[in-house]
Scaffold this active site. Sequence first.
Site, short mmCIF file in Angstrom:
data_model
loop_
_atom_site.label_atom_id
_atom_site.label_comp_id
_atom_site.label_asym_id
_atom_site.label_seq_id
_atom_site.Cartn_x
_atom_site.Cartn_y
_atom_site.Cartn_z
N HIS A 161 1.03 6.47 14.51
CA HIS A 161 0.88 6.51 13.06
C HIS A 161 2.25 6.33 12.42
O HIS A 161 3.24 6.87 12.91
CB HIS A 161 0.29 7.85 12.60
CG HIS A 161 -1.08 8.08 13.16
ND1 HIS A 161 -2.18 7.44 12.67
CD2 HIS A 161 -1.49 8.82 14.21
CE1 HIS A 161 -3.23 7.80 13.38
NE2 HIS A 161 -2.85 8.62 14.33
N TYR A 196 4.20 4.74 3.14
CA TYR A 196 4.29 3.81 4.28
C TYR A 196 5.52 2.90 4.25
O TYR A 196 5.74 2.14 5.19
CB TYR A 196 3.01 2.97 4.36
CG TYR A 196 1.77 3.83 4.55
CD1 TYR A 196 1.60 4.55 5.73
CD2 TYR A 196 0.80 3.94 3.55
CE1 TYR A 196 0.48 5.36 5.92
CE2 TYR A 196 -0.33 4.74 3.73
CZ TYR A 196 -0.48 5.44 4.91
OH TYR A 196 -1.58 6.23 5.10
N GLU A 215 -1.66 6.50 20.89
CA GLU A 215 -2.02 6.52 19.47
C GLU A 215 -0.75 6.59 18.64
O GLU A 215 0.13 7.40 18.95
CB GLU A 215 -2.89 7.76 19.21
CG GLU A 215 -3.19 8.02 17.76
CD GLU A 215 -3.97 9.33 17.56
OE1 GLU A 215 -4.32 10.01 18.55
OE2 GLU A 215 -4.18 9.67 16.39
N ARG A 267 0.83 -1.20 0.00
CA ARG A 267 0.00 0.00 0.00
C ARG A 267 0.87 1.26 0.00
O ARG A 267 1.65 1.48 0.94
CB ARG A 267 -0.84 -0.03 1.28
CG ARG A 267 -1.64 1.19 1.54
CD ARG A 267 -2.21 1.20 2.94
NE ARG A 267 -3.06 2.36 3.10
CZ ARG A 267 -3.42 2.88 4.25
NH1 ARG A 267 -3.03 2.30 5.38
NH2 ARG A 267 -4.18 3.94 4.31
N ARG A 310 0.42 15.83 6.06
CA ARG A 310 -0.39 15.30 4.96
C ARG A 310 -1.67 16.12 4.77
O ARG A 310 -1.73 17.27 5.20
CB ARG A 310 -0.66 13.80 5.22
CG ARG A 310 0.67 13.00 5.33
CD ARG A 310 0.42 11.53 5.54
NE ARG A 310 -0.30 10.93 4.41
CZ ARG A 310 -0.88 9.74 4.45
NH1 ARG A 310 -0.80 9.00 5.56
NH2 ARG A 310 -1.51 9.28 3.40
#
Length: 152
Positions: A107, A30, A105, A25, A114
């Site tokens: 990422h 990523y 959290e 992806r 972004r």
Amino acid sequence: MPSEVLSQLSILVLHGPNLNLLGRREPEIYGSVTLDDINLLITLEAKNLQAKVELLQSNHEGVLVEAIHQALGEHQGILINAGAYTHTSVAIRDALSAVKIPTVEVHLSNIYQRENFRHHSYIAPVAVGQISGFGAESYRLGLLALVNYLRK
Ligand code: DQA
């Protein structure tokens, strides 16, 4: 601290939608790391920290909500990359808020570099903190921060 006390900490690690496609992806965003690679990294770091981890990926909001409910009495902390649900899910935020299990959290990408719609997180206000932008390393740093927080 004696090792039998250290080993009692259990962390639920939640991966949200599309993270099962990591490696294929949008590699320009990523990278080439797969979810299996990330889970191995988390498992090794957990071993280092003498903590237990349970790992779950789902593309379904309700599955993630139910996993958060079921964490009550089972896990002392939650590490979550909610993927796109970060920016849309009041339900996941409410579940975290309801169970009051300390949550970090994470990422892979820096969500603030972004698109504007990624700049808002529903989860951040109910999390202990957020780590964003360090690729797979975000998970390792997040786990370390969460375990340190729970042990202090
Ligand atoms: C992500 C960032 C989110 O905006 C996106 O929807 C993802 C992955 C990250 O890890 O960088 O699926 O959570």
